[in-house]
Design a protein around this motif. Structure first.
Motif, PDB file in Angstrom:
ATOM      1  N   TYR A 286       2.218  38.733  -2.063  1.00  0.00           N
ATOM      2  CA  TYR A 286       1.837  37.005  -2.423  1.00  0.00           C
ATOM      3  C   TYR A 286       2.918  36.341  -1.684  1.00  0.00           C
ATOM      4  CZ  TYR A 286      -2.193  37.498  -4.999  1.00  0.00           C
ATOM      5  OH  TYR A 286      -3.667  37.528  -5.490  1.00  0.00           O
ATOM      6  N   LEU A 287       4.238  36.981  -1.763  1.00  0.00           N
ATOM      7  CA  LEU A 287       5.266  36.284  -1.147  1.00  0.00           C
ATOM      8  C   LEU A 287       5.366  36.133   0.343  1.00  0.00           C
ATOM      9  CD1 LEU A 287       7.869  37.628  -3.706  1.00  0.00           C
ATOM     10  CD2 LEU A 287       7.253  35.273  -3.669  1.00  0.00           C
ATOM     11  N   ALA A 288       4.693  37.260   1.046  1.00  0.00           N
ATOM     12  CA  ALA A 288       4.459  37.053   2.591  1.00  0.00           C
ATOM     13  C   ALA A 288       5.894  37.112   3.126  1.00  0.00           C
ATOM     14  CB  ALA A 288       3.924  35.499   2.973  1.00  0.00           C
ATOM     15  N   LEU A 289       6.896  38.327   2.467  1.00  0.00           N
ATOM     16  CA  LEU A 289       7.971  38.746   3.004  1.00  0.00           C
ATOM     17  C   LEU A 289       7.819  39.708   3.817  1.00  0.00           C
ATOM     18  CD1 LEU A 289      10.228  38.526  -0.072  1.00  0.00           C
ATOM     19  CD2 LEU A 289       9.902  36.732   1.549  1.00  0.00           C
ATOM     20  N   ILE A 290       8.636  39.921   5.076  1.00  0.00           N
ATOM     21  CA  ILE A 290       8.787  40.869   6.008  1.00  0.00           C
ATOM     22  C   ILE A 290      10.382  41.290   6.098  1.00  0.00           C
ATOM     23  CG2 ILE A 290       6.656  40.403   7.300  1.00  0.00           C
ATOM     24  CD1 ILE A 290       8.613  39.128   9.474  1.00  0.00           C
ATOM     25  N   CYS A 291      10.494  42.518   6.418  1.00  0.00           N
ATOM     26  CA  CYS A 291      11.727  43.374   6.660  1.00  0.00           C
ATOM     27  C   CYS A 291      11.928  43.206   8.222  1.00  0.00           C
ATOM     28  CB  CYS A 291      12.051  44.630   5.889  1.00  0.00           C
ATOM     29  SG  CYS A 291      11.879  44.669   4.334  1.00  0.00           S
ATOM     30  N   ILE A 292      13.001  42.870   8.826  1.00  0.00           N
ATOM     31  CA  ILE A 292      13.453  43.074  10.130  1.00  0.00           C
ATOM     32  C   ILE A 292      14.886  43.600  10.220  1.00  0.00           C
ATOM     33  CG2 ILE A 292      13.835  41.834  12.158  1.00  0.00           C
ATOM     34  CD1 ILE A 292      12.104  39.488  10.948  1.00  0.00           C
ATOM     35  N   TYR A 293      14.801  44.749  10.991  1.00  0.00           N
ATOM     36  CA  TYR A 293      16.163  45.595  11.382  1.00  0.00           C
ATOM     37  C   TYR A 293      16.750  45.139  12.533  1.00  0.00           C
ATOM     38  CZ  TYR A 293      13.814  48.234   7.397  1.00  0.00           C
ATOM     39  OH  TYR A 293      13.301  48.568   6.419  1.00  0.00           O
ATOM     40  N   THR A 294      18.011  44.937  12.359  1.00  0.00           N
ATOM     41  CA  THR A 294      18.758  44.527  13.814  1.00  0.00           C
ATOM     42  C   THR A 294      19.379  45.978  14.367  1.00  0.00           C
ATOM     43  OG1 THR A 294      20.798  44.199  12.464  1.00  0.00           O
ATOM     44  CG2 THR A 294      19.291  42.649  12.930  1.00  0.00           C
ATOM     45  N   LYS A 295      19.642  45.970  15.499  1.00  0.00           N
ATOM     46  CA  LYS A 295      20.237  47.084  16.455  1.00  0.00           C
ATOM     47  C   LYS A 295      21.234  46.358  17.405  1.00  0.00           C
ATOM     48  CE  LYS A 295      18.497  50.585  19.872  1.00  0.00           C
ATOM     49  NZ  LYS A 295      19.754  50.084  20.592  1.00  0.00           N
TER      50      LYS A 295
END
Length: 364
Positions: A286-295
Motif C-alpha cells: 500500500y505504501l508503494a515502497l521499493i529498496c534500491i542497493y548501491t554499488k
C-alpha cells in the motif's frame, strides 16, 4: 443560528428528501452548502488567542502511517508489537495533547506509525483539538483503520463518515474533472463521456453556491455531484486505507473468512500475534515502497544499507537521494535487476527503478 446548527439542519433535510429526478438539483445544492459549512468549521479561527501546544509530529522515516480507531480495539497493543517504541497506552491519550510516534522497521525502511486518538470525538465539528488531529491524519501516506472484529460494521461506518466529512477520501482516486475559474465569459461546460449524475444546470447551481460565475468545466468521467464539489473545494486528500480487523480469535472461522475476503481488509489478533507478518507485507504494498542497493566500481553491492524510494522513482531521484549535486555530475548508471532487459544495463537519468535493483553511478 451557528454553523453546527446549519450543518445539522442540512443533514436532516438531505436524509428526508427522496432521491429522484425531480430532487437532484435540490440535493446537489444542499450538498454544496454542507461542504461549504464544513470547510468553514475546519478553517483555523482568525480571532484565536494565544497559541497552545501543537499536536503536529515531525515527519520522519521513509513513510507515515496514521492509525485510527475507537478506544479498546487494540491500538496500543498493536503499537507495542509492531514498533520498537515501548509506549504505555497513557502516552497516547488525547488529553495529553501530544502524540508519540512509533517506528516500524521493515525491509530496511523506517515507517512512522502514528496513533491518532480522539479523531472520532467531534473532530468533524471542530470540537476540542479535532482540527490538529485531522491535520496530522491528512499528512499520512496510508491510513490503518483498526476495527474490533466482534463489534460488526458500525465502527467502520462511523469512522468512514467522520473522515469523509473532513475531506479525507479513502481508497478513491481524484475525480477526472478539469475545472478552472475564469475572470469572464460565463460557464464553458463540456464532457467526453455521457453523464448520468450531473447536468449543466446542476453544475451551474453548485458553482453559484460558491460565488463562481465564470469557469471552464470538462468531465472526463461520469462523476457524482459530490465528486464535482470535491474538485471545486480542492483541498481533499485521497489516500489508501487498510481495514485491520483485530480480535479474530474471538469470532467464528466463517466470520474470519468473510472479513478476510473484503476488499482492502486484513484480519489479525494482537493478543495471539496472528497474521502480523502478512499485515506488514500488505502495508508495504500500500505504501508503494521499493529498496534500491548501491554499488561502487569493483566492489560488491551493499545489501545492508538500502535506499528506500517510492514506486516509479527514476535514476535521477536516486541521485538526489544520495547527494543533491550528484545529478549534475551524472554521466551514466549501470543497473542490475528486474527493471533492465539485461544485467548490467547502461541507463540514463530517466530510467525507472524497481524493487531490489542494484545501481552503480558513473560521474563525468
Amino acid at each position: 443560528m451557528g454553523i453546527l446548527d446549519k450543518i445539522a439542519e442540512i443533514e436532516r433535510e438531505i436524509s428526508r428528501t427522496q432521491k429522484n429526478k425531480a430532487t437532484e438539483y435540490h440535493l446537489g445544492l444542499l450538498k454544496a452548502k454542507l461542504a461549504k459549512y464544513r470547510a468553514q468549521l475546519l478553517e483555523p479561527s482568525k480571532s484565536a488567542g494565544a497559541k497552545g501546544e501543537g499536536f503536529d509530529v515531525m515527519k520522519s522515516g521513509d513513510a507515515r502511517v496514521a492509525l485510527i480507531g475507537f478506544p479498546s480495539v487494540g491500538k496500543s497493543t498493536f503499537l507495542s508489537l509492531m514498533t520498537s517504541t515501548a509506549s504505555e497506552a497513557a502516552s497516547y491519550e488525547f488529553t495529553t495533547l501530544t502524540c508519540i510516534p512509533g517506528v516500524i522497521e521493515y525491509k530496511g525502511a523506517n515507517i512512522q506509525l502514528l496513533d491518532l486518538p480522539g479523531i472520532i470525538e467531534g473532530a468533524a465539528q471542530g470540537k476540542g483539538r479535532g482540527r490538529q488531529v485531522i491535520a496530522v491524519a491528512r499528512t499520512a501516506d496510508v491510513v490503518i483503520m483498526m476495527l474490533d472484529a466482534t463489534k460488526g460494521e458500525v465502527q467502520r461506518e462511523l469512522l468512514e463518515k467522520e473522515l469523509e466529512s473532513v475531506g479525507i477520501r479513502l481508497n478513491r482516486t481524484k475525480p477526472n474533472i478539469y475545472f478552472k475559474p475564469k475572470k469572464g465569459g460565463g460557464l464553458s461546460y463540456n464532457s467526453t463521456v455521457p453523464l448520468t449524475q450531473c447536468s449543466e444546470k446542476l453544475v451551474q447551481l453548485i458553482l453559484h453556491e460558491y460565488k463562481i460565475f465564470n469557469a471552464e468545466v470538462l468531465f472526463r468521467e461520469d462523476s457524482t455531484p459530490d465528486e464535482f464539489i470535491d474538485v471545486i473545494v480542492g483541498n481533499r486528500v485521497y489516500m489508501p486505507c487498510l481495514y485491520v480487523y483485530n480480535k479474530v480469535d474471538q469470532i467464528s472461522i466463517e466470520e474470519v473468512d468473510r472479513l478476510a475476503r473484503r476488499p482492502n481488509s486484513v484480519v489479525i489478533s494482537c493478543g495471539m500475534k496472528l497474521n502480523l507478518e502478512y499485515l506488514l507485507e500488505t502495508l508495504w504494498e500500500y505504501l508503494a515502497l521499493i529498496c534500491i542497493y548501491t554499488k561502487k566500481r569493483g566492489e560488491r553491492p551493499d545489501f545492508n544499507d538500502a535506499i528506500i524510494m517510492r514506486r516509479g522513482a527514476s535514476v535521477e531521484h536516486v541521485c538526489h537521494r544520495i547527494h543533491r549535486t550528484l545529478a549534475s555530475q551524472f554521466k551514466y548508471a549501470l543497473v542490475w535487476g528486474t527493471s533492465t532487459k539485461y544485467s548490467p544495463q547502461r541507463v540514463g537519468l530517466t530510467h525507472i527503478m524497481e524493487h531490489e535493483d542494484v545501481i552503480q553511478i558513473v560521474k563525468k
